[in-house]
Each structure stands twice: as structure tokens, then as C-alpha cells.
Design a protein around this motif. Structure first.
Motif, PDB file in Angstrom:
ATOM      1  N   PRO A 274      32.676   4.308  13.753  1.00 36.54           N
ATOM      2  CA  PRO A 274      34.237   4.124  13.630  1.00 36.54           C
ATOM      3  C   PRO A 274      34.322   4.375  11.520  1.00 36.54           C
ATOM      4  O   PRO A 274      33.530   4.639  11.519  1.00 36.54           O
ATOM      5  CB  PRO A 274      34.211   2.342  13.535  1.00 36.54           C
ATOM      6  N   SER A 276      35.310   4.647   8.097  1.00 38.45           N
ATOM      7  CA  SER A 276      35.598   3.602   7.423  1.00 38.45           C
ATOM      8  C   SER A 276      36.823   4.113   6.175  1.00 38.45           C
ATOM      9  O   SER A 276      36.721   5.443   5.237  1.00 38.45           O
ATOM     10  CB  SER A 276      34.278   3.314   5.880  1.00 38.45           C
ATOM     11  N   ASP A 280      38.844  -1.679   4.439  1.00 39.98           N
ATOM     12  CA  ASP A 280      38.317  -2.180   5.663  1.00 39.98           C
ATOM     13  C   ASP A 280      37.152  -3.956   5.053  1.00 39.98           C
ATOM     14  O   ASP A 280      36.985  -3.726   3.854  1.00 39.98           O
ATOM     15  CB  ASP A 280      36.966  -1.430   5.734  1.00 39.98           C
ATOM     16  N   PRO A 284      32.517  -0.753   8.376  1.00 42.23           N
ATOM     17  CA  PRO A 284      32.070  -1.055  10.332  1.00 42.23           C
ATOM     18  C   PRO A 284      30.893  -0.595  10.421  1.00 42.23           C
ATOM     19  O   PRO A 284      30.289   0.665   9.432  1.00 42.23           O
ATOM     20  CB  PRO A 284      33.240  -0.129  10.509  1.00 42.23           C
ATOM     21  N   SER A 302      35.052  -1.982  14.408  1.00 40.47           N
ATOM     22  CA  SER A 302      35.619  -1.222  13.883  1.00 40.47           C
ATOM     23  C   SER A 302      37.161  -1.726  13.087  1.00 40.47           C
ATOM     24  O   SER A 302      37.434  -3.031  13.824  1.00 40.47           O
ATOM     25  CB  SER A 302      36.189  -0.386  14.875  1.00 40.47           C
ATOM     26  N   HIS A 304      41.670  -1.716  12.645  1.00 37.30           N
ATOM     27  CA  HIS A 304      43.018  -0.836  13.295  1.00 37.30           C
ATOM     28  C   HIS A 304      44.190  -1.230  12.232  1.00 37.30           C
ATOM     29  O   HIS A 304      44.610  -2.594  12.827  1.00 37.30           O
ATOM     30  CB  HIS A 304      42.815  -0.972  14.657  1.00 37.30           C
ATOM     31  N   PHE A 477      39.040   9.361  18.089  1.00 37.67           N
ATOM     32  CA  PHE A 477      37.786   7.793  18.378  1.00 37.67           C
ATOM     33  C   PHE A 477      38.415   6.404  18.803  1.00 37.67           C
ATOM     34  O   PHE A 477      38.124   6.369  19.313  1.00 37.67           O
ATOM     35  CB  PHE A 477      37.334   7.395  16.091  1.00 37.67           C
ATOM     36  N   LEU A 478      39.444   7.255  18.607  1.00 39.34           N
ATOM     37  CA  LEU A 478      40.234   5.861  19.263  1.00 39.34           C
ATOM     38  C   LEU A 478      40.201   6.215  21.189  1.00 39.34           C
ATOM     39  O   LEU A 478      40.529   5.212  21.305  1.00 39.34           O
ATOM     40  CB  LEU A 478      41.883   5.547  19.021  1.00 39.34           C
ATOM     41  N   LEU A 481      37.120   5.028  21.719  1.00 31.16           N
ATOM     42  CA  LEU A 481      36.742   3.222  22.061  1.00 31.16           C
ATOM     43  C   LEU A 481      37.995   2.602  23.890  1.00 31.16           C
ATOM     44  O   LEU A 481      36.830   2.193  24.328  1.00 31.16           O
ATOM     45  CB  LEU A 481      37.327   2.656  20.998  1.00 31.16           C
TER      46      LEU A 481
END
Length: 489
Positions: A274, A276, A280, A284, A302, A304, A477-478, A481
Motif C-alpha cells: 500500500p 503511504s 496515515d 501501512p 492500508s 483509505h 492498488f485498489l 485489493l
């Protein structure tokens, strides 16, 4: 005027030192044209030359003389240094420019630097000399053709998913398979075993060798690379899944039951770490924990926006933990953990409010998703990252009747949030939804209490470092996932 085609030392008090510079006096130029020109006094010529060469040195600026130079006029040592700083993919085109560049690009120090900077290849001159292979061949026949295989991969063809880490190992490319450990603490480094390697042979061609199997190893293996997909196929039949069924009895003792199956073809999907962001809660990444009877499992944390997500990436079960960062639970100096009933009551109130809000969103009475309940005294999501490091730790003890496999857990914590765990049991179509308590201990540890089962899970940050694991974009990335959760077991 024509432009100068090389980097010359101009503007200095000594004038231009280009070896190809030749000046002609006006009288000589006129004679060459067959025309008579009045002779100029010699001192006027010297003054004019001095004015031109001393431009920019404080005197009256005059146009500089035209310089006729090219990149080919530079010394070979300088060209080697320039070429070594360029990407390796640009060098073949540069070699077509002229014969001189073609010969210079056979200098092995150029390719040794490209192998080191682009792929992290270690210096191993002795092995190169024994094999009679150059760094140029290592780059052109091994590292560049197999560059897309480097990185983390998740096994996609078996019920028990594991990880494959493909790295440049010396002058080879090696694939290492994650090996779960029984009765291990979450702070222990991940253990890997070699699955395959790609190397150059004496014939200077890349070959894939399988490192698994009990009868004949290493032996030939086929690798097929697609976009975000990797397939390994072997013609041997002595491969066994090194994942025996490990069960624990009611006293926690490990019972091992052999349940190995043969395989000859494995498929992997690429796994990104994920990204960074400064806001955050913590950094992550990958964390490991004891979840089932197979030993340590790997999960990904991660962030969001208003939510954080813990997604399991190894093992045979696919729970997903969603942390609502807007629903923070007051620790009250750790007093909240002393009574399980009080902790359950607070979480239940938040859970009821969350379900009401979700129902309102489905009915269209809410403006948009994500504008959920938040206590006025709680910080915003953007402040949570900074607040986590500044928050004073409070004592933490497991509530009475809450069990855990990990008894060596941190004794202080910083923050606590409401969360929801969703998973689908085999044979059921609808996912189950259970409220949980997310506990942040420090930068490298967090945990959650599963209220329904009265069980505590401790997560420890994976200390291993990985390369080639950055997603090309946030959308990529999404999608990865989402793909992890959508794939059936």
C-alpha cells in the motif's frame, strides 16, 4: 550562426579551448574571396579579438566565435561515464549512432553500473570470469528480459494461499516461497525457501531451474509471464505442497496431520504494497499474526481516507477488517479494558449508530457515503496520524475471559477504534458481519478484540524488506485489493 554541438569551456578568461576552433582574419577572408580589403591596423585586430574572447568578463560584451564540436570529440573516459549514467534501455539505440559509440558500449563497467543501479545486482566478478559471461550479457539476456517477474506474488491456484518473493540474488533471479512457522511470535522475520532460480548457463542463455521436488533437483521449469500474472509449470511429478494440515487441541498443543497433494503448475498474481501518506495513522504495510492452525499468517494494513483496512493475503480464510477512524473509543486511562461488558456496551452503541447511518444511506437520506458519526471531541482523520505519535500511552490488559494465543503483547496502547470484520464461511452466500475493537499499540504493533468469540489477535510489522512492490498508480492498488477479496477459495 550555427550552434555549438558539444559542451565546451566557454566564457572563461582564457577564451574557448576547443581544438577545432580556427579563426581567419578579415584580410585573409577577403583574399580568399578575391576581393581587396583595406588593411586594418594590427592593434585594432588584437583589440577586436580580445573583446570577443573576453565577453562576459567585465568588458564590453561581443558575440562569441562559432564553435564546431561534436559529442564524438569528447574523451573516451568521459563518454564511458556519460553512457553509464543513462538507462540501459537507451543504450542500444545509442550504439547505432556511430562506430565509436558502438565500441565504447562494449565496456563492461557501463553495464555493471546498470545492473547494480537498476536491479541491485551484487558484484561477483569471480563467477563471471569462471562462466566467461560479461555484465552486458547479464543485463541483456537475464535481468532485462525477466524484469517483469521481480516483486511479490500471491499464490492463486491452491486453497492455502502463500507468497512468492522474486529478487535478484547475486547474478541470478531467485523465487522464494513464504514458509509459515508454528508457535512463532509475530516479531519473528518471515521465513522463505527457494522455489526456482533463473541463471545464465555456460552457453550464455537464461534457464529456469526448479528448486523443489524430492527426487531430482534442480531441474527444468517453465515460466510464463503475463500482465500481473505469473505461471510456473514443471514436468516433474514429485512436487508436494509443503503445507500439512496443522491443528491444535483444546490445550493449545499442536497436532500435525499429513495432507499433502501433488502439483506441477502454480499460478500467482502480483501483490503491491500500500502507498503511504502523511496523514496515515501509522505506516501501512505487511503484518503477521497467529490466526489459524497453520502458523503465522500475513495481512496487509492500508488506509483509505476515513477508513483503514486489514486484508489477509496468506492462509485459507479471507476475513476483512475495516477500521472506522471516525469512531474512536475513549481509553479513559485504560479503564475501558478492565470490564469486557463495558467495552462491549460502548462498541455496541457505535455499531447501532453505524448500521442506522448505513440504512439511511441506502434509503437516500444521507448526502454521501463517509459522512458518518463522529464525536465532537474527536480529531479529524487528517489529525489522526500526528495524534497517534503524540498520544500518551495508557496501560493495556486483556479484559477478563478474553483469550489469546499471543500472551507476549505490549502492555501499553495509544488509541482505540471501532471496526467491523466481514467474512464468508464455506457453503454460505451471505457474508457475516461482526464488530471488533481495533487497538493501536505503537508504530509496529496493533491488535483487535473479536467480541463475539472473546479473542484477541496481535499483529506485528513484517521486518523483511521487499523491492519492486510499488503500485504504478493508486487505482492499480485498489484493483489488486479488490481482486484479493473477490477470488474464490
Amino acid at each position: 550562426m550555427e550552434e555549438c554541438a558539444c559542451l565546451c569551456l566557454v566564457g572563461s578568461s582564457q577564451g574557448c579551448q576547443c581544438s577545432s576552433q580556427k579563426r581567419q582574419r578579415p584580410a585573409e577572408t577577403a583574399a580568399a574571396d578575391g576581393k581587396q580589403s583595406p588593411a586594418l591596423p594590427e592593434k585594432h585586430l588584437e583589440a577586436d579579438a580580445a573583446a570577443r574572447c573576453c565577453a562576459g568578463s567585465g568588458g564590453i560584451a561581443s558575440p562569441m566565435p562559432t564553435l564546431h564540436c561534436s559529442l564524438q570529440d569528447l574523451p573516451v573516459e568521459m563518454l564511458v561515464e556519460i553512457f553509464a549514467s543513462l538507462p540501459g534501455t537507451d543504450l542500444p539505440s545509442l550504439a547505432l549512432a556511430c562506430t565509436k559509440f558502438h565500441h565504447i558500449l562494449h565496456t563492461d563497467s557501463i553495464w555493471r553500473r546498470r545492473c547494480r543501479e537498476e536491479f541491485g545486482a551484487c558484484e561477483n566478478l569471480q563467477n563471471l570470469e569462471m562462466m566467461g559471461v560479461s555484465y552486458r550479457e547479464v543485463y541483456a539476456k537475464l535481468l532485462h528480459p525477466y524484469r517483469h517477474i521481480l516483486g511479490l506474488w500471491q499464490l492463486d491456484t491452491e486453497g492455502y494461499r502463500t507468497l512468492l518473493n522474486v529478487v535478484v540474488d547475486g547474478l541470478c533471479i531467485t523465487g522464494w516461497t513464504f514458509r509459515p512457522c508454528l508457535n512463532a511470535h509475530v516479531d519473528r522475520p518471515m521465513q522463505f525457501k527457494p522455489a526456482f532460480r533463473i541463471r545464465l548457463t555456460e552457453r550464455k542463455s537464461a534457464t529456469v531451474e526448479c528448486m523443489e521436488g524430492r527426487i531430482s533437483r534442480p531441474h527444468s521449469r517453465h515460466v510464463h509471464i503475463q500482465k500481473n500474472r505469473l505461471t510456473l509449470q514443471c514436468n516433474k511429478t514429485d512436487h508436494l505442497k509443503d503445507l500439512p494440515m496443522r491443528l491444535r487441541d483444546e490445550w493449545g498443543r499442536v497436532l500435525v496431520q499429513e495432507d499433502r497433494q501433488r502439483y506441477d503448475c502454480l499460478t500467482y498474481r502480483r501483490l503491491y504494497l500500500p502507498p503511504s501518506h502523511p496523514d496515515d495513522l501509522i505506516r501501512p504495510g505487511l503484518f503477521q499474526y497467529n490466526y489459524d492452525a497453520f502458523g503465522l499468517s500475513i495481512a496487509m494494513l492500508s488506509f483509505h481516507g476515513k477508513y483503514a483496512r486489514v486484508t489477509k493475503v496468506t492462509g485459507d480464510f479471507k476475513p476483512r477488517l475495516e477500521i472506522h477512524l471516525m469512531h474512536r473509543i475513549q481509553l479513559r486511562d485504560g479503564e475501558i479494558f478492565r470490564s469486557f461488558n463495558e467495552l462491549s456496551r460502548v462498541v455496541q452503541e457505535i455499531d447501532e449508530q453505524q448500521q442506522q447511518q448505513q440504512q439511511q444511506q441506502e434509503d437516500g437520506t444521507e448526502e454521501s457515503e463517509g459522512h458518518g458519526w463522529q464525536s465532537p471531541a474527536q480529531p479529524s482523520v487528517g489529525e489522526s496520524g500526528a495524534a497517534a505519535s503524540e498520544e500518551q500511552p495508557v496501560p493495556f490488559v486483556l479484559p477478563v475471559d478474553v483469550h489469546s494465543f499471543d500472551q507476549d503483547y505490549p502492555r501499553t496502547c495509544r488509541m482505540c477504534f471501532y471496526g467491523v470484520e466481514t467474512f464468508t464461511l464455506p457453503g454460505f452466500a451471505d457474508p457475516m458481519r461482526l464488530p471488533v475493537v481495533f487497538i493501536l499499540f505503537d508504530e509496529n504493533h496493533f491488535g483487535f478484540i473479536w467480541l463475539e468469540a472473546k479473542y484477541f489477535f496481535l499483529f506485528g510489522r513484517v521486518q523483511n524488506t521487499f523491492q519492486n512492490v510499488e503500485a504504478p498508480s493508486g487505482q492499480a492498488f485498489l484493483e489488486m485489493l479488490s481482486n484479493i477479496q473477490s477470488r474464490p477459495l
